[in-house]
Design a protein around this motif. Structure first.
Motif, PDB file in Angstrom:
ATOM      1  N   ILE A 218      -9.086  -2.770  15.477  1.00 58.47           N
ATOM      2  CA  ILE A 218      -9.549  -2.547  14.106  1.00 58.47           C
ATOM      3  C   ILE A 218      -8.552  -1.746  13.288  1.00 58.47           C
ATOM      4  CG2 ILE A 218     -10.887  -0.504  14.720  1.00 58.47           C
ATOM      5  CD1 ILE A 218     -12.896  -1.455  12.537  1.00 58.47           C
ATOM      6  N   PHE A 219      -7.805  -0.871  13.933  1.00 61.92           N
ATOM      7  CA  PHE A 219      -6.875  -0.052  13.163  1.00 61.92           C
ATOM      8  C   PHE A 219      -5.591  -0.813  12.848  1.00 61.92           C
ATOM      9  CE2 PHE A 219      -9.417   2.846  15.749  1.00 61.92           C
ATOM     10  CZ  PHE A 219     -10.080   3.480  14.723  1.00 61.92           C
ATOM     11  N   LEU A 220      -5.148  -1.624  13.806  1.00 67.26           N
ATOM     12  CA  LEU A 220      -3.890  -2.330  13.581  1.00 67.26           C
ATOM     13  C   LEU A 220      -4.074  -3.592  12.751  1.00 67.26           C
ATOM     14  CD1 LEU A 220      -2.080  -2.014  17.026  1.00 67.26           C
ATOM     15  CD2 LEU A 220      -1.888  -0.586  15.000  1.00 67.26           C
ATOM     16  N   HIS A 221      -5.315  -4.101  12.687  1.00 67.72           N
ATOM     17  CA  HIS A 221      -5.450  -5.436  12.121  1.00 67.72           C
ATOM     18  C   HIS A 221      -5.169  -5.501  10.630  1.00 67.72           C
ATOM     19  CE1 HIS A 221      -9.313  -4.502  10.318  1.00 67.72           C
ATOM     20  NE2 HIS A 221      -9.243  -5.646   9.703  1.00 67.72           N
ATOM     21  N   VAL A 222      -5.141  -4.353   9.949  1.00 66.29           N
ATOM     22  CA  VAL A 222      -4.763  -4.424   8.540  1.00 66.29           C
ATOM     23  C   VAL A 222      -3.270  -4.722   8.410  1.00 66.29           C
ATOM     24  CG1 VAL A 222      -6.571  -2.906   7.696  1.00 66.29           C
ATOM     25  CG2 VAL A 222      -4.386  -1.930   8.370  1.00 66.29           C
ATOM     26  N   HIS A 223      -2.559  -4.547   9.500  1.00 68.29           N
ATOM     27  CA  HIS A 223      -1.109  -4.773   9.503  1.00 68.29           C
ATOM     28  C   HIS A 223      -0.822  -6.245   9.808  1.00 68.29           C
ATOM     29  CE1 HIS A 223       3.079  -4.268  10.562  1.00 68.29           C
ATOM     30  NE2 HIS A 223       3.029  -3.010  10.200  1.00 68.29           N
ATOM     31  N   SER A 224       0.246  -6.769   9.254  1.00 67.79           N
ATOM     32  CA  SER A 224       0.606  -8.155   9.563  1.00 67.79           C
ATOM     33  C   SER A 224       0.919  -8.290  11.047  1.00 67.79           C
ATOM     34  CB  SER A 224       1.845  -8.578   8.789  1.00 67.79           C
ATOM     35  OG  SER A 224       1.841  -8.016   7.520  1.00 67.79           O
ATOM     36  N   VAL A 225       0.622  -9.474  11.562  1.00 68.85           N
ATOM     37  CA  VAL A 225       0.924  -9.767  12.957  1.00 68.85           C
ATOM     38  C   VAL A 225       2.402 -10.092  13.110  1.00 68.85           C
ATOM     39  CG1 VAL A 225       0.543 -11.514  14.707  1.00 68.85           C
ATOM     40  CG2 VAL A 225      -1.392 -10.533  13.483  1.00 68.85           C
ATOM     41  N   LYS A 226       2.917 -10.754  12.111  1.00 72.32           N
ATOM     42  CA  LYS A 226       4.335 -11.129  12.106  1.00 72.32           C
ATOM     43  C   LYS A 226       4.965 -10.529  10.862  1.00 72.32           C
ATOM     44  CE  LYS A 226       4.700 -14.452  15.268  1.00 72.32           C
ATOM     45  NZ  LYS A 226       5.930 -14.753  15.967  1.00 72.32           N
ATOM     46  N   VAL A 227       6.174 -10.094  10.982  1.00 72.30           N
ATOM     47  CA  VAL A 227       6.868  -9.622   9.787  1.00 72.30           C
ATOM     48  C   VAL A 227       8.173 -10.387   9.653  1.00 72.30           C
ATOM     49  CG1 VAL A 227       5.885  -7.321   9.874  1.00 72.30           C
ATOM     50  CG2 VAL A 227       8.029  -7.773  11.048  1.00 72.30           C
ATOM     51  N   HIS A 228       8.616 -10.501   8.432  1.00 70.30           N
ATOM     52  CA  HIS A 228       9.904 -11.143   8.222  1.00 70.30           C
ATOM     53  C   HIS A 228      11.001 -10.216   8.718  1.00 70.30           C
ATOM     54  CE1 HIS A 228      13.248 -13.164   6.338  1.00 70.30           C
ATOM     55  NE2 HIS A 228      12.447 -14.191   6.158  1.00 70.30           N
ATOM     56  N   ARG A 229      12.047 -10.809   9.281  1.00 71.46           N
ATOM     57  CA  ARG A 229      13.108  -9.943   9.816  1.00 71.46           C
ATOM     58  C   ARG A 229      13.716  -9.092   8.716  1.00 71.46           C
ATOM     59  NH1 ARG A 229      17.160 -13.617  12.264  1.00 71.46           N
ATOM     60  NH2 ARG A 229      18.231 -11.747  12.939  1.00 71.46           N
ATOM     61  N   PHE A 230      13.757  -9.644   7.508  1.00 72.60           N
ATOM     62  CA  PHE A 230      14.340  -8.888   6.401  1.00 72.60           C
ATOM     63  C   PHE A 230      13.580  -7.579   6.164  1.00 72.60           C
ATOM     64  CE2 PHE A 230      14.548  -7.791   1.898  1.00 72.60           C
ATOM     65  CZ  PHE A 230      15.919  -7.729   1.715  1.00 72.60           C
ATOM     66  N   SER A 231      12.265  -7.627   6.393  1.00 67.91           N
ATOM     67  CA  SER A 231      11.445  -6.442   6.113  1.00 67.91           C
ATOM     68  C   SER A 231      11.800  -5.267   7.012  1.00 67.91           C
ATOM     69  CB  SER A 231       9.970  -6.775   6.298  1.00 67.91           C
ATOM     70  OG  SER A 231       9.623  -7.865   5.497  1.00 67.91           O
ATOM     71  N   LEU A 232      12.515  -5.549   8.094  1.00 75.63           N
ATOM     72  CA  LEU A 232      12.859  -4.447   8.992  1.00 75.63           C
ATOM     73  C   LEU A 232      14.144  -3.751   8.568  1.00 75.63           C
ATOM     74  CD1 LEU A 232      11.941  -5.936  12.468  1.00 75.63           C
ATOM     75  CD2 LEU A 232      10.598  -4.516  10.949  1.00 75.63           C
ATOM     76  N   ARG A 233      14.763  -4.257   7.494  1.00 75.23           N
ATOM     77  CA  ARG A 233      15.973  -3.571   7.020  1.00 75.23           C
ATOM     78  C   ARG A 233      15.614  -2.176   6.526  1.00 75.23           C
ATOM     79  NH1 ARG A 233      20.692  -5.814   5.214  1.00 75.23           N
ATOM     80  NH2 ARG A 233      20.698  -4.461   3.400  1.00 75.23           N
ATOM     81  N   TRP A 234      16.227  -1.211   7.130  1.00 78.47           N
ATOM     82  CA  TRP A 234      15.949   0.173   6.767  1.00 78.47           C
ATOM     83  C   TRP A 234      16.304   0.432   5.310  1.00 78.47           C
ATOM     84  CZ3 TRP A 234      13.171   3.826   8.845  1.00 78.47           C
ATOM     85  CH2 TRP A 234      13.362   5.143   8.464  1.00 78.47           C
ATOM     86  N   SER A 235      17.449  -0.109   4.889  1.00 82.60           N
ATOM     87  CA  SER A 235      17.922   0.202   3.543  1.00 82.60           C
ATOM     88  C   SER A 235      17.144  -0.577   2.486  1.00 82.60           C
ATOM     89  CB  SER A 235      19.403  -0.130   3.416  1.00 82.60           C
ATOM     90  OG  SER A 235      19.574  -1.526   3.619  1.00 82.60           O
ATOM     91  N   TYR A 236      16.168  -1.365   2.896  1.00 82.87           N
ATOM     92  CA  TYR A 236      15.343  -2.021   1.887  1.00 82.87           C
ATOM     93  C   TYR A 236      14.155  -1.138   1.523  1.00 82.87           C
ATOM     94  CZ  TYR A 236      12.758  -5.462  -0.721  1.00 82.87           C
ATOM     95  OH  TYR A 236      12.077  -6.107  -1.721  1.00 82.87           O
TER      96      TYR A 236
END
Ligand code: HEM
Ligand code: FES
Lengths: 156, 523
Positions: free
Chosen positions: B52-70
């Motif tokens: 229930i706590f994690l499910h608000v989070h996407s299951v998959k993320v785009h690799r671009f979203s993991l860019r720190w500098s974004y």
């Protein structure tokens, strides 16, 4: 579709029965909500009563300037009479300090002259003057809840 | 999903009983966590959406979203700071007493007697500073990357609610120690609620509808800051606002998922994805076909867990996003703890309603506003903040261009407009501040000028007017609403920083100008 709807005809008796229940519910709910909304607003503001004694007339010869810290009020006397000025800044409620010939508010630097008139700074209004009355026993009382026009003094 | 093992019953009920007892740990675990080890993409997805706590989070993320500098992890850090604040706040609540009698001494106890009390209080205070900084910077990154577009308009508004809630939490917390600083900063702050009187007075309406007094009484339950105010602020700070904030954060993060994950540019070249892990699990998932798939219907269409990695270049949130989010959280925690070892949260003398603290300064993030309030209580405290909030809220609805998303400052033009606008804002602010410090304002020049004129024509409103004109000019010159928005946002952001700095460093006793705090009289 429409045939089906007419099948479930609403009878007058049914409507009155249900309608009454729903209406009563809605009215009491509205009353309840309205009255609870009122609750956070105090009807009696807790705080001091607006009046305080300052002594006898003889305690205030012309030239007196006294500060009543609890009540946040300055009391002055000149040859015309005794008068009381609030020390609460009209800007945002800090306590003004008295200097030689002016009041200064420490919070955003409003300056008032000794009659409480704004000279500079963000204060939107002049300092309040309070009414002074004499009790039958001969004591002077400042009524903080009664505001008077600047220049209104308790005549000697 | 592993099936619960059919146990070959050893006949008697007592035997069954013993065997069930033996299997208790395994069955308990399986009843709690339904998915297997997070080795397949599907199990990883389940790990997220069946919690229930994690499910608000996407299951998959785009690799671009993991860019720190974004993102710089700023949203996560804001949430992390809030988490730290909640835990330390709960600990403080064990000892803090919300009454004018005991508040101050309970703070003293927390600092000097309660084991680790000082540290917990410091972390709570630093956590608050960090949260405010993170929220502001997060908003700036969302703005400058154009991330309020394409379905994210509403989440931008949710974000604004979070900004207001964050500031309200800090403000209500500031009163609780009941020391001089708290008392006077909050006296000023709550009197701002009654500043509409500045306008109603001028219109001669205060006797009929005194909005100002109504709002103030609602807030502090009295005429003066006292026990009622303390209890109300305590309730707001410890229960009401945190609950609201939790709800809105849940909506906010859920919306990030529902709006298609974080924003990203339309063309993402491989150079933007360098160093970000690929979905190595893709083939493995294909290989494992045997298990039931019905529980996946919600995630993947079709009867097989197809997850080839294409066409969107996504990756499992568990663990790749979570690891990074956890790292951001730990970073925030570390910063808060280290700062707390070296610098104590202040506690002044007990509140004294007769003698103001001089100068009585609000927490730093309100000092910019306090400077504006020093020109007009109503405009500085209510008018300009409202204009700013409405302006911010309108951005995604006025800039409806679908382009320019996912790239910092959009393009070269955006970069240079942001740069020029920050210089422009800097110069304008310094000029107006220098003018008022040296020559005063209308009342010094025309002593009898009516208050209503000062309310609407003062250095604060002048700044707003100049910035609005500047951004309109920019829109016209570059024929782009987005560029105009960049100009306006930059002006306000820089002005906020400069006013905050100015009020922090250069305002001393009686709110007078000093070059340096060490020059204050009495030092
Ligand atoms: C308590 C305050 C806040 C928290 C805890 C929070 C949390 C988050 C998180 C965790 C994300 C995911 C992306 C990231 O880390 O950058 C996010 C995205 C976002 N936030 Fe916030 N936020 C807060 C305040 C705000 C504010 C003040 C705004 C703007 C007014 C805002 C607007 C957005 C938008 C539009 C997105 C989507 C960005 C995108 O798609 O790239 N948030 N927020
Ligand atoms: S409260 Fe007196 S100048 Fe602001």
């Amino acid at each position: 579709m429409s045939a089906k709807l007419t099948n479930e005809e609403i009878t007058r008796r049914g409507f009155l029965g249900w309608g009454f229940a729903v209406l009563a519910g809605m009215v009491s709910f509205a009353i309840f909500v309205l009255s609870t909304l009122r609750m956070p607003l105090p009807s009696l503001l807790p705080g001091k009563s607006g009046r305080f004694r300052i002594g006898r007339k003889a305690d205030f010869p012309p030239g007196t300037a006294r500060y009543f810290e609890e009540e946040q009020t300055y009391v002055f006397a000149d040859t015309d009479g005794v008068f009381a000025i609030s020390a609460v800044c009209t800007h945002l409620g800090c306590i003004v300090g008295k200097e030689e010939r002016q009041f200064v508010c420490p919070c955003h630097g409003s300056y008032y002259d000794l009659s409480g008139k704004v000279k500079s700074g963000p204060a939107p209004k002049n300092l309040q003057w309070f009414k002074i009355v004499k009790t039958p026993g001969g004591r002077l009382v400042v009524e903080r809840s009664k505001r008077v026009a600047p220049g209104t003094k308790y005549l000697v | 999903m592993k099936q619960e093992r059919e146990t070959s019953a050893p006949g008697s009920a007592i035997g069954q009983y013993l065997s069930n007892l033996k299997q208790l740990p395994g069955n308990l675990r399986r009843s709690m966590i339904r998915h297997g080890a997070a080795e397949t993409s599907r199990a990883r997805a389940q790990a997220v959406f069946s919690n229930i706590f994690l499910h608000v989070h996407s299951v998959k993320v785009h690799r671009f979203s993991l860019r720190w500098s974004y993102t710089f992890g700023l949203g996560v850090m804001s949430a992390g700071a809030f988490f730290i604040l909640s835990l330390t706040g709960l600990l403080l609540m064990l000892y803090y007493e919300p009454s004018t009698q005991n508040a101050y001494s309970s703070m003293k106890d927390i600092i000097y007697i309660v084991p680790s009390g000082r540290l917990v209080r410091n972390v709570h205070r630093w956590g608050a500073h960090i949260m405010v900084i993170c929220v502001f910077l997060h908003m700036a990154r969302v703005f400058y990357t154009g991330s309020y577009k394409r379905g994210r308009e509403f989440n931008w508004l949710v974000g604004l609610v979070l900004l207001v809630l964050t500031l309200a939490l800090s403000f209500t917390g500031y009163l609780l120690p009941w020391d001089q600083l708290a008392y006077w900063a909050v006296t000023i702050g709550t009197n701002i609620a009654s500043s509409p009187q500045e306008v109603t007075d001028a219109l001669g309406l205060t006797d009929q509808i005194d909005v100002g007094a109504l709002m103030r009484h609602l807030l502090i339950g009295s005429d003066q800051i006292g026990n009622n105010a303390l209890v109300r602020f305590y309730f707001l700070h410890c229960i009401f606002l945190p609950m609201l904030l939790v709800m809105f954060v849940a909506v906010h993060i859920w919306r990030v998922r529902k709006d298609g994950g974080l924003s990203r540019p339309d063309d993402i070249g491989p150079e933007l994805l360098e160093g970000i892990p690929k979905d190595a699990m893709a083939e493995k998932t294909f290989a494992q076909k045997s298990v039931k798939t019905y529980s996946l219907v919600a995630v993947v269409k079709g009867s097989h867990p197809e997850n080839s990695g294409a066409p969107e270049d996504t990756i499992d949130a568990m663990p790749h996003a979570f690891v990074r989010e956890f790292a951001a959280f730990m970073l925030i925690l570390a910063v808060a703890v280290v700062l707390s070892y070296f610098s104590d949260a202040p506690l002044k003398e007990p509140a004294n309603p007769s003698v103001p603290e001089n100068p009585a300064k609000a927490p730093w993030y309100f000092l910019g506003l306090q400077e504006l309030v020093g020109y007009s209580a109503f405009m500085g405290g209510i008018g300009i903040p409202t204009i700013a909030l409405i302006g911010l809220g309108l951005i995604p609805y006025l800039d409806r261009d679908r382009n320019g998303i996912g790239i910092w400052f959009e393009n070269q033009q955006g970069r240079s407009v942001a740069f020029v606008s920050s210089i422009f804002s800097f110069v304008t602010c310094v000029a107006i501040l220098a003018l008022t410090v040296n020559f005063g304002w209308l009342r010094n020049w025309y002593p009898d000028v009516p208050q209503i004129v000062i309310t609407f024509v003062n250095p604060g409103t002048l700044l707003v007017g100049v910035f609005a004109a500047w951004s309109l000019l920019t829109i016209k010159k570059f024929d782009s609403i987005r560029i105009g928005a960049i100009a306006l946002f930059t002006c306000f952001f820089v002005a906020f920083i400069i006013l905050t700095y100015f009020a922090t460093v250069h305002r001393g006793p009686n709110w007078q100008f000093y070059w340096w705090p060490s020059l204050w009289p009495g030092h």
